[in-house]
Write an enzyme that holds these catalytic residues in place. Structure first.
Site, mmCIF file in Angstrom:
data_model
loop_
_atom_site.group_PDB
_atom_site.id
_atom_site.type_symbol
_atom_site.label_atom_id
_atom_site.label_comp_id
_atom_site.label_asym_id
_atom_site.label_seq_id
_atom_site.Cartn_x
_atom_site.Cartn_y
_atom_site.Cartn_z
ATOM 1 N N HIS A 167 -6.913 2.622 1.575
ATOM 2 C CA HIS A 167 -6.422 1.739 2.650
ATOM 3 C C HIS A 167 -6.652 2.260 4.062
ATOM 4 O O HIS A 167 -6.498 1.508 5.034
ATOM 5 C CB HIS A 167 -4.932 1.427 2.460
ATOM 6 C CG HIS A 167 -4.060 2.629 2.242
ATOM 7 N ND1 HIS A 167 -3.923 3.647 3.156
ATOM 8 C CD2 HIS A 167 -3.264 2.957 1.190
ATOM 9 C CE1 HIS A 167 -3.067 4.550 2.699
ATOM 10 N NE2 HIS A 167 -2.668 4.162 1.498
ATOM 11 N N HIS A 194 -8.332 -1.888 1.594
ATOM 12 C CA HIS A 194 -7.160 -2.641 1.154
ATOM 13 C C HIS A 194 -6.172 -2.742 2.314
ATOM 14 O O HIS A 194 -5.949 -1.776 3.054
ATOM 15 C CB HIS A 194 -6.480 -1.927 -0.017
ATOM 16 C CG HIS A 194 -7.230 -2.045 -1.303
ATOM 17 N ND1 HIS A 194 -6.613 -2.275 -2.504
ATOM 18 C CD2 HIS A 194 -8.556 -1.981 -1.574
ATOM 19 C CE1 HIS A 194 -7.524 -2.328 -3.461
ATOM 20 N NE2 HIS A 194 -8.715 -2.145 -2.912
ATOM 21 N N ASP A 246 -4.390 -8.726 1.497
ATOM 22 C CA ASP A 246 -4.402 -8.841 0.043
ATOM 23 C C ASP A 246 -3.391 -9.875 -0.451
ATOM 24 O O ASP A 246 -3.645 -10.587 -1.419
ATOM 25 C CB ASP A 246 -4.121 -7.486 -0.598
ATOM 26 C CG ASP A 246 -5.322 -6.548 -0.506
ATOM 27 O OD1 ASP A 246 -6.341 -6.963 0.084
ATOM 28 O OD2 ASP A 246 -5.235 -5.408 -0.992
ATOM 29 N N GLU A 279 0.870 -1.174 0.000
ATOM 30 C CA GLU A 279 0.000 0.000 0.000
ATOM 31 C C GLU A 279 0.907 1.224 0.000
ATOM 32 O O GLU A 279 2.018 1.192 0.540
ATOM 33 C CB GLU A 279 -0.916 0.009 1.222
ATOM 34 C CG GLU A 279 -1.812 -1.206 1.345
ATOM 35 C CD GLU A 279 -2.758 -1.402 0.171
ATOM 36 O OE1 GLU A 279 -3.056 -0.406 -0.530
ATOM 37 O OE2 GLU A 279 -3.195 -2.538 -0.054
#
Length: 234
Positions: free
Chosen positions: A59, A153, A158, A9
């Site tokens: 995120h 996210h 992920d 991220e």
């Protein structure tokens, strides 16, 4: 053979615009066994710059949360030691690789060669041309992988979801194995039924060769001489 599923991220979309990594998730996979090994790495990173509004919406990692986290130079060696000589796996790999290599280069470490990175997005497009969307959520829906915890996210989550998607893309779907096994048994049953039917023929089939054709054939064989192989069956 092991491979590392990777997700990052960031503060924005492009490292060349000065954006940085804020979270890294890595999960080690055994490709032969189609399962995780249990080894993982998860780090939050102080990007030393403000978070963009767009990235925060994705995120939810804000400046206050990240300000006391280690900077990338403090985790780089641990990250490289975790990866070792394994290949990397990422979804839309050039995004993750671009950021990772930018961070490594900035602190004097060797970058990962693109040949060392597998792109699950490209693989999904090749294996599932019937789909219209290939993001991680779409692939989770296609393979019925539970991603209900993915409200935002997150790099580690992920990477774990990517691992599950990758196993399915490699053929690790047990439903597919079961379906294939059933198809084999069905084919064997059909063949056995055919054999049984053939064995129950009520009478010998009438010859299709006429008497005139039989005589003409025998005369032609004689012209080949006494040593002709055909004479053994006349």
């Amino acid at each position: 053979m092991t491979i590392i599923a990777l997700d990052v991220e960031t503060t924005g979309l492009k490292p060349e615009d000065g954006h940085r990594i804020v979270e890294i998730g890595m999960v080690e996979l055994d490709e032969r066994q189609l399962q995780r090994t249990g080894r993982l790495l998860h780090k939050y990173v102080n990007p030393e710059r403000p978070m963009s509004d767009g990235a925060y919406e994705v995120h939810g990692l804000g400046d206050d949360f990240l300000k006391d986290k280690p900077v990338f130079s403090e985790i780089a060696e641990e990250l490289l030691e975790f990866v070792g000589d394994c290949s990397l796996l990422a979804h839309n790999a050039m995004f993750d690789l671009g950021f990772l290599n930018s961070e490594l280069a900035a602190v004097g470490f060797e970058e990962f060669h693109p040949n060392r990175v597998h792109d699950s997005l490209r693989l999904a497009r090749e294996e599932l041309p019937q789909l219209t969307r290939f993001n991680l959520d779409a692939l989770c829906r296609h393979f019925k992988i539970d991603n209900s915890g993915r409200e935002k996210h997150g790099a580690l989550l992920d990477a774990e979801l990517l691992a599950d998607v990758y196993f399915h893309l490699l053929g690790g779907d047990q439903d597919l194995f079961t379906q294939f096994d059933n198809q084999i048994h069905e084919t064997e049953d059909q063949a056995e039924a055919t054999r049984a039917t053939a064995a129950q023929r009520p009478a010998t089939l009438a010859p299709l060769l006429t008497e005139e054709e039989d005589i003409a054939h025998r005369e032609a064989i004689k012209q080949l001489g006494e040593d002709a192989l055909w004479n053994r069956w006349l």
